[in-house]
Design an enzyme around this catalytic site. Structure first.
Site, PDB file in Angstrom:
ATOM      1  N   GLU A  59     -47.349 -45.852  14.872  1.00  0.00           N
ATOM      2  CA  GLU A  59     -46.936 -46.310  16.064  1.00  0.00           C
ATOM      3  C   GLU A  59     -47.658 -46.084  17.198  1.00  0.00           C
ATOM      4  OE1 GLU A  59     -42.679 -45.100  16.517  1.00  0.00           O
ATOM      5  OE2 GLU A  59     -42.212 -47.107  15.320  1.00  0.00           O
ATOM      6  N   GLU A  67     -41.504 -49.604   8.105  1.00  0.00           N
ATOM      7  CA  GLU A  67     -40.446 -49.014   8.656  1.00  0.00           C
ATOM      8  C   GLU A  67     -39.348 -50.029   8.912  1.00  0.00           C
ATOM      9  OE1 GLU A  67     -40.526 -45.986  11.807  1.00  0.00           O
ATOM     10  OE2 GLU A  67     -42.337 -45.163  10.915  1.00  0.00           O
TER      11      GLU A  67
HETATM   12  C1  BGP Z   1     -40.187 -44.724  14.561  1.00  0.00           C
HETATM   13  C2  BGP Z   1     -40.796 -43.424  13.990  1.00  0.00           C
HETATM   14  C3  BGP Z   1     -40.188 -42.776  12.756  1.00  0.00           C
HETATM   15  C4  BGP Z   1     -38.640 -42.738  12.954  1.00  0.00           C
HETATM   16  C5  BGP Z   1     -37.952 -43.978  13.253  1.00  0.00           C
HETATM   17  C6  BGP Z   1     -36.704 -44.112  13.615  1.00  0.00           C
HETATM   18  O1  BGP Z   1     -40.238 -45.086  15.895  1.00  0.00           O
HETATM   19  O2  BGP Z   1     -42.162 -43.754  13.520  1.00  0.00           O
HETATM   20  O3  BGP Z   1     -40.935 -41.420  12.898  1.00  0.00           O
HETATM   21  O4  BGP Z   1     -38.252 -41.705  13.441  1.00  0.00           O
HETATM   22  O5  BGP Z   1     -38.668 -44.633  14.393  1.00  0.00           O
HETATM   23  O6  BGP Z   1     -36.451 -43.377  14.715  1.00  0.00           O
HETATM   24  P1  BGP Z   1     -35.160 -42.215  15.099  1.00  0.00           P
HETATM   25  O7  BGP Z   1     -35.502 -41.217  13.945  1.00  0.00           O
HETATM   26  O8  BGP Z   1     -35.451 -41.890  16.497  1.00  0.00           O
HETATM   27  O9  BGP Z   1     -33.803 -43.010  14.709  1.00  0.00           O
END
Ligand code: BGP
Length: 491
Positions: free
Chosen positions: A199, A389
């Site tokens: 990201e 993701e």
């Molecule tokens: C993305 C990241 C991840 C992950 C995901 C979910 O932005 O790359 O590392 O954490 O989001 O987010 P969260 O854990 O805040 O729910």
């Protein structure tokens, strides 16, 4: 129906900082996440620090600035969820066996930079750290699971920021290149698919998220982002020259937005937002140059275009082989002052969309947006795409008999699988789907455990209590069927 190609990479995704644990084992150094506390949806994560005179303190929020001279440190009386993650470090064999049981073809993981170079500028890599990942890759290959490795996922060694001048110092580019090329050489027989930064566009988005960020910090955010682009391009170039069989990709947070209304002013506002927060990073890494619209940003923050132009050649030489992004939700953009804000999706604070549903954490759920974004990305870049993701952060209940009933997660995933199939029909060259947090892990934004994405439940609470035992959720069996049938048996 085009269906999913027979070699489609079904899998799951994790990151060392949220999953691996073993924070002070095996010679690992500190990362910023190690000095960041747990939090909740409504109270931000904080950083703990020590001043040169020995006094200690805690910041007001994650983006809140540390006082001049402060150094991050671990203090008694605070809980640091990333220290343990959900302990892949000690459970990797058991976890990988469960991934294999689900039928994974690909596993996205990150390497913890401070486990390899604890202080970032160390002369030689930490042998114990290198060995750990060899063991992990051996285990994956045992089950024919292809690793997809993120080189940097939110865990730069803390020394970079505190002692080595951060990413504004161009020496940090060299440190990253040394780290990345060390990995390429070390794991050349184990890993073919690499992602340079997770990201990467988040660097620019901090400007939007942190209220009252001083101009200097806003400018630095764009310098940091540029230097990461250069680091990424140099790593890609090296990989192409030395390991032609490697495939190196970029990873951009999928902050897709729609115009809230058909007011042309909203359409233009949305166009600018997509350019500023998504294409700004995608274009540099996949096309090899900044879009002309980038000048608008440089002008706004009084940045000298020459700083960005000096690296024209390396950016062009370091174009990625495939494009990846995270996709959880969408948001809207508008110029209408009375519009309602949404709950804050995955780093895309925008406006409420009455046509979609929202999760308990306020993230807009929008499978059609996945098909839409896949088409937009593929049309623009014409290189293969991976969704690395996706998923639903939700509250799960572990029943007495060890079962976890999560129909909401199955529903979410099913609709996104259907959207991907439609995108394949549209002609998108989609290679992989690795839903986020395939096993429960620590939330990046809140540090919570209760916000679970996994198809495998880990018995641990927000304070780190629990047996750490692993349990199969209903979604585990659903995803197993989905993979076995190559995306067809999903009801
Ligand atoms: C993305 C990241 C991840 C992950 C995901 C979910 O932005 O790359 O590392 O954490 O989001 O987010 P969260 O854990 O805040 O729910």
């Amino acid at each position: 129906m085009a269906g999913f190609p027979k070699d489609f990479f079904w899998g799951g995704a994790t990151a060392a900082n949220q999953y691996e644990g073993g924070w002070n084992e095996g010679g690992r150094g500190l990362a910023a996440t190690d000095v960041t506390t747990g939090a909740t949806k409504d109270s931000p994560r904080r950083r703990t620090y020590i001043m040169p005179d020995g006094t200690t303190g805690v910041t007001k929020g994650p983006g809140a600035l540390m006082p001049e001279g402060a150094k991050g440190c671990v203090l008694d009386g605070y809980y640091y969820p990333n220290h343990k993650g959900t302990d892949f470090y000690h459970h990797y064999k058991e976890d990988i066996a469960l991934f294999a049981e689900m039928g994974f073809k690909m596993f996205r993981m990150s390497i913890s930079w401070p486990r390899i170079f604890p202080h970032a500028d160390d002369e030689t890599p930490n042998a114990e750290g290198l060995k750990f990942y060899h063991d992990v890759f051996d285990e994956l290959h045992k089950y024919n699971i292809e690793p997809l490795v993120t080189i940097s996922h939110y865990d730069d060694p803390l020394a970079i920021e505190e002692e080595l001048g951060g990413w504004q110092n161009r020496n940090t580019i060299d440190l990253y290149v040394k780290y990345a090329t060390t990995l390429f050489n070390e794991y050349k027989d184990d890993v073919k698919y690499w992602l340079t930064f997770n990201e990467i566009n988040c660097d620019a988005m901090i400007v939007q998220f942190v209220p009252n960020l001083p101009l200097e910090k806003q400018r630095n955010a764009y310098i940091t982002l540029h230097n990461r682009f250069v680091a990424s391009a140099r790593a890609v170039k090296y990989a192409h020259e030395h390991f032609p069989e490697f495939k190196v990709g970029c990873m951009v947070a999928g902050v897709f937005t729609y115009p809230l209304t058909c007011d042309p002013k909203d359409v233009i506002a949305n166009m600018e937002k997509m350019q500023d927060y998504f294409y700004y990073s995608g274009d540099v890494q996949a096309r090899g140059y900044y879009g002309k619209y980038a000048a608008r940003t440089w002008n706004k923050y009084d940045l000298d275009p020459a700083y960005f132009e000096q690296d024209k050649q390396i950016l062009m030489e370091g174009k990625v082989d495939f494009f990846t992004y995270s996709y959880y939700s969408t948001s809207c953009e508008t110029t209408h002052k009375d519009a309602k804000r949404d709950g804050g999706g995955n780093l895309s604070l925008g406006y409420y969309n009455e046509y979609i549903q929202y999760s308990d954490w306020g993230w807009g759920m929008d499978p059609d947006g996945l098909r839409y974004s896949l088409n937009e990305i593929y049309d623009r870049y014409q290189i293969p795409v991976m969704v690395v993701e996706n998923g639903l952060g939700a509250l799960d209940t572990l029943e007495e008999d060890g079962s976890i009933h999560d129909p909401y997660r199955i529903e979410y995933m099913r609709e996104h699988v259907k959207a991907m199939e439609k995108a394949l029909e549209d002609g998108v060259e989609l290679l992989a789907y690795t839903p986020w947090g395939c096993i429960d892990l620590v939330s990046a934004s809140t540090g919570e455990m209760r916000k679970r994405y996994g198809m495998i439940y880990v018995d641990m609470d927000d304070e780190g209590n629990g047996t750490m035992n692993r349990y199969r959720k209903d979604s585990f069996y659903w995803y197993q069927r989905c993979i076995q049938s190559n995306g067809q048996d999903i009801e």
